[in-house]
Design a protein around this motif. Structure first.
Motif, PDB file in Angstrom:
ATOM      1  N   ARG A  51      27.702  18.597  30.413  1.00 22.86           N
ATOM      2  CA  ARG A  51      26.450  18.109  31.021  1.00 22.86           C
ATOM      3  C   ARG A  51      25.738  17.091  30.136  1.00 22.86           C
ATOM      4  N   THR A  52      25.928  17.187  28.835  1.00 23.26           N
ATOM      5  CA  THR A  52      25.280  16.265  27.897  1.00 23.26           C
ATOM      6  C   THR A  52      26.315  15.764  26.896  1.00 23.26           C
ATOM      7  N   PRO A  53      27.201  14.859  27.318  1.00 19.00           N
ATOM      8  CA  PRO A  53      28.273  14.388  26.437  1.00 19.00           C
ATOM      9  C   PRO A  53      27.796  13.724  25.153  1.00 19.00           C
ATOM     10  N   VAL A  54      26.542  13.250  25.140  1.00 19.07           N
ATOM     11  CA  VAL A  54      26.013  12.660  23.909  1.00 19.07           C
ATOM     12  C   VAL A  54      26.118  13.658  22.754  1.00 19.07           C
ATOM     13  N   HIS A  55      25.951  14.961  23.061  1.00 15.95           N
ATOM     14  CA  HIS A  55      26.028  15.972  22.003  1.00 15.95           C
ATOM     15  C   HIS A  55      27.431  16.069  21.416  1.00 15.95           C
ATOM     16  N   ALA A  56      28.458  15.782  22.220  1.00 14.64           N
ATOM     17  CA  ALA A  56      29.828  15.768  21.694  1.00 14.64           C
ATOM     18  C   ALA A  56      29.989  14.641  20.679  1.00 14.64           C
ATOM     19  N   PHE A  57      29.366  13.496  20.950  1.00 15.11           N
ATOM     20  CA  PHE A  57      29.397  12.396  19.984  1.00 15.11           C
ATOM     21  C   PHE A  57      28.636  12.764  18.713  1.00 15.11           C
ATOM     22  N   GLU A  58      27.520  13.493  18.856  1.00 15.09           N
ATOM     23  CA  GLU A  58      26.787  13.948  17.678  1.00 15.09           C
ATOM     24  C   GLU A  58      27.655  14.850  16.806  1.00 15.09           C
ATOM     25  N   GLU A  59      28.379  15.761  17.439  1.00 12.09           N
ATOM     26  CA  GLU A  59      29.258  16.658  16.683  1.00 12.09           C
ATOM     27  C   GLU A  59      30.340  15.868  15.957  1.00 12.09           C
ATOM     28  N   VAL A 119      36.783   0.173  19.103  1.00 11.62           N
ATOM     29  CA  VAL A 119      35.852   0.714  18.108  1.00 11.62           C
ATOM     30  C   VAL A 119      34.547   1.012  18.827  1.00 11.62           C
ATOM     31  N   VAL A 120      33.995   2.179  18.561  1.00 14.06           N
ATOM     32  CA  VAL A 120      32.777   2.615  19.252  1.00 14.06           C
ATOM     33  C   VAL A 120      31.636   2.673  18.245  1.00 14.06           C
ATOM     34  N   LEU A 121      30.674   1.780  18.392  1.00 12.34           N
ATOM     35  CA  LEU A 121      29.457   1.814  17.594  1.00 12.34           C
ATOM     36  C   LEU A 121      28.386   2.532  18.394  1.00 12.34           C
ATOM     37  N   SER A 122      27.438   3.149  17.690  1.00 19.62           N
ATOM     38  CA  SER A 122      26.370   3.859  18.393  1.00 19.62           C
ATOM     39  C   SER A 122      25.093   3.824  17.565  1.00 19.62           C
ATOM     40  N   PRO A 123      24.106   3.012  17.982  1.00 21.56           N
ATOM     41  CA  PRO A 123      22.817   3.075  17.290  1.00 21.56           C
ATOM     42  C   PRO A 123      22.259   4.497  17.264  1.00 21.56           C
ATOM     43  N   TRP A 135      18.488   7.895   6.409  1.00 17.37           N
ATOM     44  CA  TRP A 135      17.193   8.244   6.977  1.00 17.37           C
ATOM     45  C   TRP A 135      16.763   9.611   6.459  1.00 17.37           C
ATOM     46  N   ASN A 136      15.610   9.662   5.840  1.00 16.46           N
ATOM     47  CA  ASN A 136      15.048  10.932   5.409  1.00 16.46           C
ATOM     48  C   ASN A 136      14.562  11.700   6.630  1.00 16.46           C
ATOM     49  N   ARG A 137      14.900  12.993   6.714  1.00 18.55           N
ATOM     50  CA  ARG A 137      14.543  13.823   7.873  1.00 18.55           C
ATOM     51  C   ARG A 137      14.911  13.093   9.171  1.00 18.55           C
ATOM     52  N   PRO A 138      16.173  12.763   9.362  1.00 22.45           N
ATOM     53  CA  PRO A 138      16.559  11.846  10.454  1.00 22.45           C
ATOM     54  C   PRO A 138      16.238  12.333  11.850  1.00 22.45           C
ATOM     55  N   LEU A 139      16.182  13.652  12.070  1.00 23.17           N
ATOM     56  CA  LEU A 139      15.940  14.158  13.416  1.00 23.17           C
ATOM     57  C   LEU A 139      14.456  14.358  13.714  1.00 23.17           C
ATOM     58  N   GLU A 140      13.614  14.123  12.727  1.00 20.90           N
ATOM     59  CA  GLU A 140      12.169  14.288  12.913  1.00 20.90           C
ATOM     60  C   GLU A 140      11.549  12.999  13.432  1.00 20.90           C
ATOM     61  N   ARG A 190      20.660   8.309  12.967  1.00 21.62           N
ATOM     62  CA  ARG A 190      20.477   9.722  12.615  1.00 21.62           C
ATOM     63  C   ARG A 190      21.291  10.123  11.390  1.00 21.62           C
ATOM     64  N   LEU A 191      21.802   9.153  10.642  1.00 19.45           N
ATOM     65  CA  LEU A 191      22.585   9.473   9.448  1.00 19.45           C
ATOM     66  C   LEU A 191      21.665   9.893   8.303  1.00 19.45           C
ATOM     67  N   PRO A 192      21.847  11.099   7.741  1.00 16.12           N
ATOM     68  CA  PRO A 192      20.971  11.545   6.654  1.00 16.12           C
ATOM     69  C   PRO A 192      21.097  10.714   5.387  1.00 16.12           C
ATOM     70  N   GLU A 193      22.214   9.995   5.212  1.00 17.15           N
ATOM     71  CA  GLU A 193      22.353   9.129   4.034  1.00 17.15           C
ATOM     72  C   GLU A 193      21.343   7.991   4.044  1.00 17.15           C
TER      73      GLU A 193
END
Length: 448
Positions: free
Chosen positions: A25-33, A345-349, A359-364, A354-357
């Protein structure tokens, strides 16, 4: 192994199909994983017969979008299913893209966009008055679309277009960018093989063409009397072979990009305000102090500094163009990884932001990241909500003005009450849209 004297290695492959099944239902989460497994390393996604490279590290993004940009074209995954809609204009590649960009660049120059601001402010203010009904529950995406589409159409496609045609265009574009979403994840399925959504997609294109081609004919009859986008395109392209089709492609691409980006991004505003009451309070206070009871004018925009930071952070966490696939024309090496000609090649802003390297606290959600001076030392390609390099979006300035006018225009009158429980998840589409069914009610400001 070496490639042109540079040591190379094979990218490791990470599982993807099982994750995709879990997040159907939310394939974006598969890319996050997958991105979490990759840890900013360039990896391949195991999608069965299709194994694209996932690219998230800003150095690798820079290589593809700028350093070796001519080698990575808009073709294959994502692009081929949308080609009948987008055509061979500014959202294509090669000679067609170059010609369209040369024609359209002046339309999106700072001077020209600034010249539109007064008219844009007037249109948005009138539309908020006529379409935003207080104390009545409504669908957020539909309401934002009802503000954005008429604004862009009247600014760029000519003021004489009828409301009925505008009402036909908005849902047709919506269908055009969502109907073939399943093909995003099944790029190996031939276009000739029917999939759900194909019929609706073709009908959407027919509707768009039924509105757009008469606009071209009308602009030809006027003979350059008007200064809108259609007249400009007719004046420049009328002697070219297949001129009407080229003009149509540029019109559709500009309208689609300008409306889809804005509708998608500005639909996320309301769940974010709802989820972050302290940030919302700062936004409300600034709008009250700067704009008062409205209407919002061009003079107010430079003073809406916190709201601009809010929008910058909005498109960090929820960039409308969340996935930017490219196809490698020739063999290449990225970060010591060998890339064969023809590879995807798949790029994704969405993932890079959301990369912790980087961005500090990337999900906030924190607008202060974009306070003046806070970008010091940030990698140029750690933040690219509107793509980057030669193919960077022409309209970020237009988007920001539209966003400030619309958000402040609503909030100087009303306070939003969102009708939802739990976090809002993105759904699969060519842009990062919230899940369907998001609704809210507006109550008069000061009475919430």
């Amino acid at each position: 192994m070496s490639f042109g004297g540079v040591p190379t290695r094979q990218a490791r492959t990470v599982p993807f199909l099982r994750s995709l099944a879990r997040h159907a239902r939310t394939p974006v989460h598969a890319f996050e994983e997958a991105a979490s497994r990759a840890g900013s390393e360039l990896v391949r996604l195991n999608m069965g017969p299709f194994r694209p490279y996932l690219v998230t590290h800003p150095d690798h993004v820079q290589h593809i979008l700028k350093t070796n940009q001519p080698n990575y074209v808009r073709a294959g995954m994502f692009w081929d299913p949308l080609a009948p809609l987008l055509g061979q204009g500014i959202l294509s590649d090669g000679d067609g893209w170059a010609a369209s960009r040369k024609i359209l660049q002046p339309v999106f120059s700072a001077r020209y966009v600034n010249s539109l601001t007064d008219r844009m402010a007037q249109i948005i203010d009138e539309l908020i008055d006529t379409t935003m009904v207080p104390n009545r529950r409504f669908d957020v995406a539909e309401a934002i679309s009802a503000l954005i589409h008429p604004t862009i159409v009247r600014l760029f496609l000519g003021a004489t277009i009828s409301d009925a045609d505008i009402d036909r265009l908005a849902p047709a574009y919506d269908t055009g960018v969502t109907a073939r979403s399943i093909r995003l994840l099944l790029p190996f399925v031939p276009q000739s093989f029917p999939l759900p959504g194909d019929r609706a997609f073709k009908q959407a294109i027919r509707t768009i063409d039924e509105v757009v081609y008469p606009r071209i004919d009308y602009a030809k009859l006027r003979g350059g009397e008007e200064a809108d986008l259609v007249s400009r395109l007719v004046g420049v392209r009328r002697t070219e072979a297949d001129a009407d089709r080229l003009i149509r492609d540029d019109m559709v691409a500009v309208h689609g990009a300008a409306t889809e980006t804005s509708v998608t991004a500005l639909t996320w505003v309301w769940p974010i305000l709802d989820a972050h009451p302290k940030i919302a309070a700062k936004v409300y206070e600034e709008v009250r102090r700067v704009v008062g009871n409205g209407p919002v004018t061009v003079a107010h925009l430079p003073e809406l500094t916190y709201l601009k930071m809010f929008v910058d952070e909005l498109v960090r966490l929820y960039p409308p163009g969340w996935i930017l696939p490219r196809t490698a024309v020739g063999a290449d090496t990225i970060g010591e990884v060998e890339i064969a000609a023809g590879s995807t090649v798949v790029l994704s802003p969405y993932l890079t932001h959301r990369l912790p390297e980087f961005w500090n606290r990337p999900l906030e959600f924190d607008p202060e990241r974009f306070a003046p001076g806070n970008d010091h030392g940030r990698h140029r390609y750690a933040y690219f909500p509107f793509a980057a390099g030669p193919h960077a979006c022409l309209g970020p300035r237009l988007f920001m003005m539209e966003a400030l006018l619309l958000i402040a225009g609503i909030l100087c009158r009303y306070r939003p009450i969102l009708h939802t429980t739990g976090p809002i998840a993105p759904r699969l589409a060519s842009t990062l849209r919230p899940a369907t069914g998001l609704s809210m009610t507006l109550v008069p400001a000061g009475h919430s």
